[in-house]
Scaffold this motif. Structure first.
Motif, PDB file in Angstrom:
ATOM      1  N   ALA A  42       0.829  -1.203   0.000  1.00  0.00           N
ATOM      2  CA  ALA A  42       0.000   0.000   0.000  1.00  0.00           C
ATOM      3  C   ALA A  42       0.867   1.258   0.000  1.00  0.00           C
ATOM      4  CB  ALA A  42      -0.931   0.000   1.205  1.00  0.00           C
ATOM      5  N   LEU A  43       1.975   1.225   0.726  1.00  0.00           N
ATOM      6  CA  LEU A  43       2.891   2.372   0.695  1.00  0.00           C
ATOM      7  C   LEU A  43       3.531   2.531  -0.675  1.00  0.00           C
ATOM      8  CD1 LEU A  43       4.683   2.281   4.161  1.00  0.00           C
ATOM      9  CD2 LEU A  43       2.811   3.740   3.401  1.00  0.00           C
ATOM     10  N   TYR A  44       3.804   1.408  -1.356  1.00  0.00           N
ATOM     11  CA  TYR A  44       4.324   1.493  -2.724  1.00  0.00           C
ATOM     12  C   TYR A  44       3.303   2.151  -3.652  1.00  0.00           C
ATOM     13  CZ  TYR A  44       8.296  -1.584  -1.717  1.00  0.00           C
ATOM     14  OH  TYR A  44       9.451  -2.128  -1.228  1.00  0.00           O
ATOM     15  N   VAL A  45       2.041   1.822  -3.480  1.00  0.00           N
ATOM     16  CA  VAL A  45       0.997   2.438  -4.304  1.00  0.00           C
ATOM     17  C   VAL A  45       0.942   3.941  -4.024  1.00  0.00           C
ATOM     18  CG1 VAL A  45      -1.501   2.568  -4.651  1.00  0.00           C
ATOM     19  CG2 VAL A  45      -0.376   0.352  -4.579  1.00  0.00           C
ATOM     20  N   MET A  46       1.046   4.310  -2.753  1.00  0.00           N
ATOM     21  CA  MET A  46       1.028   5.739  -2.415  1.00  0.00           C
ATOM     22  C   MET A  46       2.235   6.475  -2.980  1.00  0.00           C
ATOM     23  SD  MET A  46      -0.334   5.821   1.503  1.00  0.00           S
ATOM     24  CE  MET A  46      -0.036   7.561   1.593  1.00  0.00           C
ATOM     25  N   ALA A  47       3.357   5.772  -3.121  1.00  0.00           N
ATOM     26  CA  ALA A  47       4.560   6.392  -3.675  1.00  0.00           C
ATOM     27  C   ALA A  47       4.536   6.443  -5.198  1.00  0.00           C
ATOM     28  CB  ALA A  47       5.799   5.632  -3.208  1.00  0.00           C
ATOM     29  N   GLY A  48       3.547   5.829  -5.816  1.00  0.00           N
ATOM     30  CA  GLY A  48       3.448   5.848  -7.272  1.00  0.00           C
ATOM     31  C   GLY A  48       4.186   4.711  -7.941  1.00  0.00           C
ATOM     32  N   ALA A  49       4.609   3.718  -7.183  1.00  0.00           N
ATOM     33  CA  ALA A  49       5.327   2.575  -7.739  1.00  0.00           C
ATOM     34  C   ALA A  49       4.350   1.406  -7.890  1.00  0.00           C
ATOM     35  CB  ALA A  49       6.494   2.198  -6.835  1.00  0.00           C
ATOM     36  N   ASP A  50       3.505   1.499  -8.917  1.00  0.00           N
ATOM     37  CA  ASP A  50       2.458   0.504  -9.117  1.00  0.00           C
ATOM     38  C   ASP A  50       3.037  -0.883  -9.393  1.00  0.00           C
ATOM     39  OD1 ASP A  50       0.843   2.718  -8.968  1.00  0.00           O
ATOM     40  OD2 ASP A  50       0.676   2.915 -11.147  1.00  0.00           O
ATOM     41  N   PHE A  51       4.039  -0.929 -10.245  1.00  0.00           N
ATOM     42  CA  PHE A  51       4.626  -2.209 -10.623  1.00  0.00           C
ATOM     43  C   PHE A  51       5.260  -2.904  -9.425  1.00  0.00           C
ATOM     44  CE2 PHE A  51       8.160  -4.787 -12.247  1.00  0.00           C
ATOM     45  CZ  PHE A  51       7.444  -5.650 -13.068  1.00  0.00           C
ATOM     46  N   VAL A  52       5.951  -2.154  -8.593  1.00  0.00           N
ATOM     47  CA  VAL A  52       6.592  -2.733  -7.412  1.00  0.00           C
ATOM     48  C   VAL A  52       5.532  -3.216  -6.423  1.00  0.00           C
ATOM     49  CG1 VAL A  52       8.204  -2.277  -5.530  1.00  0.00           C
ATOM     50  CG2 VAL A  52       8.590  -1.262  -7.748  1.00  0.00           C
ATOM     51  N   ALA A  53       4.423  -2.493  -6.304  1.00  0.00           N
ATOM     52  CA  ALA A  53       3.348  -2.908  -5.397  1.00  0.00           C
ATOM     53  C   ALA A  53       2.717  -4.219  -5.851  1.00  0.00           C
ATOM     54  CB  ALA A  53       2.286  -1.817  -5.314  1.00  0.00           C
ATOM     55  N   VAL A  54       2.443  -4.339  -7.138  1.00  0.00           N
ATOM     56  CA  VAL A  54       1.858  -5.581  -7.651  1.00  0.00           C
ATOM     57  C   VAL A  54       2.854  -6.730  -7.530  1.00  0.00           C
ATOM     58  CG1 VAL A  54       0.991  -6.695  -9.743  1.00  0.00           C
ATOM     59  CG2 VAL A  54       0.251  -4.402  -9.175  1.00  0.00           C
ATOM     60  N   THR A  55       4.116  -6.461  -7.784  1.00  0.00           N
ATOM     61  CA  THR A  55       5.150  -7.487  -7.631  1.00  0.00           C
ATOM     62  C   THR A  55       5.264  -7.922  -6.175  1.00  0.00           C
ATOM     63  OG1 THR A  55       6.337  -6.488  -9.473  1.00  0.00           O
ATOM     64  CG2 THR A  55       7.557  -8.026  -8.104  1.00  0.00           C
ATOM     65  N   GLN A  56       5.171  -6.988  -5.254  1.00  0.00           N
ATOM     66  CA  GLN A  56       5.197  -7.302  -3.821  1.00  0.00           C
ATOM     67  C   GLN A  56       4.061  -8.255  -3.461  1.00  0.00           C
ATOM     68  OE1 GLN A  56       7.142  -6.098  -1.208  1.00  0.00           O
ATOM     69  NE2 GLN A  56       5.898  -6.743   0.498  1.00  0.00           N
ATOM     70  N   ILE A  57       2.878  -7.971  -3.957  1.00  0.00           N
ATOM     71  CA  ILE A  57       1.730  -8.819  -3.639  1.00  0.00           C
ATOM     72  C   ILE A  57       1.871 -10.184  -4.296  1.00  0.00           C
ATOM     73  CG2 ILE A  57      -0.755  -9.084  -3.984  1.00  0.00           C
ATOM     74  CD1 ILE A  57      -0.995  -6.075  -3.581  1.00  0.00           C
ATOM     75  N   LEU A  58       2.262 -10.223  -5.566  1.00  0.00           N
ATOM     76  CA  LEU A  58       2.354 -11.505  -6.262  1.00  0.00           C
ATOM     77  C   LEU A  58       3.446 -12.407  -5.698  1.00  0.00           C
ATOM     78  CD1 LEU A  58       1.868 -10.528 -10.007  1.00  0.00           C
ATOM     79  CD2 LEU A  58       0.334 -11.831  -8.562  1.00  0.00           C
ATOM     80  N   ILE A  59       4.625 -11.851  -5.468  1.00  0.00           N
ATOM     81  CA  ILE A  59       5.747 -12.694  -5.056  1.00  0.00           C
ATOM     82  C   ILE A  59       5.700 -12.987  -3.567  1.00  0.00           C
ATOM     83  CG2 ILE A  59       8.246 -12.790  -4.834  1.00  0.00           C
ATOM     84  CD1 ILE A  59       8.392 -11.339  -7.511  1.00  0.00           C
ATOM     85  N   TYR A  60       5.629 -11.971  -2.740  1.00  0.00           N
ATOM     86  CA  TYR A  60       5.716 -12.201  -1.304  1.00  0.00           C
ATOM     87  C   TYR A  60       4.416 -12.743  -0.724  1.00  0.00           C
ATOM     88  CZ  TYR A  60      10.262 -10.066  -1.109  1.00  0.00           C
ATOM     89  OH  TYR A  60      11.580  -9.793  -1.287  1.00  0.00           O
ATOM     90  N   VAL A  61       3.304 -12.068  -0.990  1.00  0.00           N
ATOM     91  CA  VAL A  61       2.041 -12.512  -0.412  1.00  0.00           C
ATOM     92  C   VAL A  61       1.527 -13.755  -1.125  1.00  0.00           C
ATOM     93  CG1 VAL A  61      -0.343 -11.860   0.027  1.00  0.00           C
ATOM     94  CG2 VAL A  61       1.459 -10.202   0.369  1.00  0.00           C
TER      95      VAL A  61
END
Length: 157
Positions: A42-61
């Motif tokens: 969620a903090l990645y989304v707030m920072a404007g890093a959409d790709f990193v946020a989706v990657t965080q959810i897919l890989i880690y979660v």
């Protein structure tokens, strides 16, 4: 309003990370780690890093944490010393070294970020509108134009 949302996610991440560290039950720690990972995305989304946020959810979660939870839930531990048969407890008590390493990393990151020049970071122009390199469109354009050969070689392996 943005500051309130940021503070909410910061407190959520901090509290769930503390629960991960101090909980003796492995399953509770895994679920708290889930909340920590989702808060970070969620903090990645707030920072404007959409790709990193989706990657965080897919890989880690989606990958690592679900594997950990299924591993804990499907593990049959034979010699249990507790009365409750559903708890898997940890025996590690190295909190002093953990706190010492965490404070050292915090100090290193603090001095690194305090000396960084964040004003020098700028957006690159992709076509007629500006997209940052961390957005999904920016990453896709870079992968299919400038980095197509390394992307294809990585796909072979």
């Amino acid at each position: 309003m943005i500051n309130f949302i940021f503070l909410f996610f910061f407190l959520l991440i901090a509290i769930s990370a503390i629960v991960v560290l101090w909980s003796r039950n492995v399953l509770y720690s895994a679920f708290s780690l889930l909340v920590t990972f989702l808060g970070i995305s969620a903090l990645y989304v707030m920072a404007g890093a959409d790709f990193v946020a989706v990657t965080q959810i897919l890989i880690y979660v989606g990958g690592i944490l679900v594997l950990l939870i299924f591993g804990v839930m499907l593990t049959n531990k034979g010699d249990r010393k507790t009365d409750d048969k559903n708890d898997i407890l940890t025996e590690s008590r190295n909190r002093f070294w953990g706190i010492l390493v965490a404070m050292g990393l915090f100090t290193l990151l603090f001095y690194t970020f305090s000396g960084a020049d964040f004003a020098g970071i700028h957006r690159q122009n992709f076509g007629d509108n500006e997209q940052s390199l961390s957005s999904v469109k920016g990453v896709g354009v870079q992968l299919m134009t400038e980095f197509v050969l390394p992307f294809e070689i990585t796909g072979i392996y």
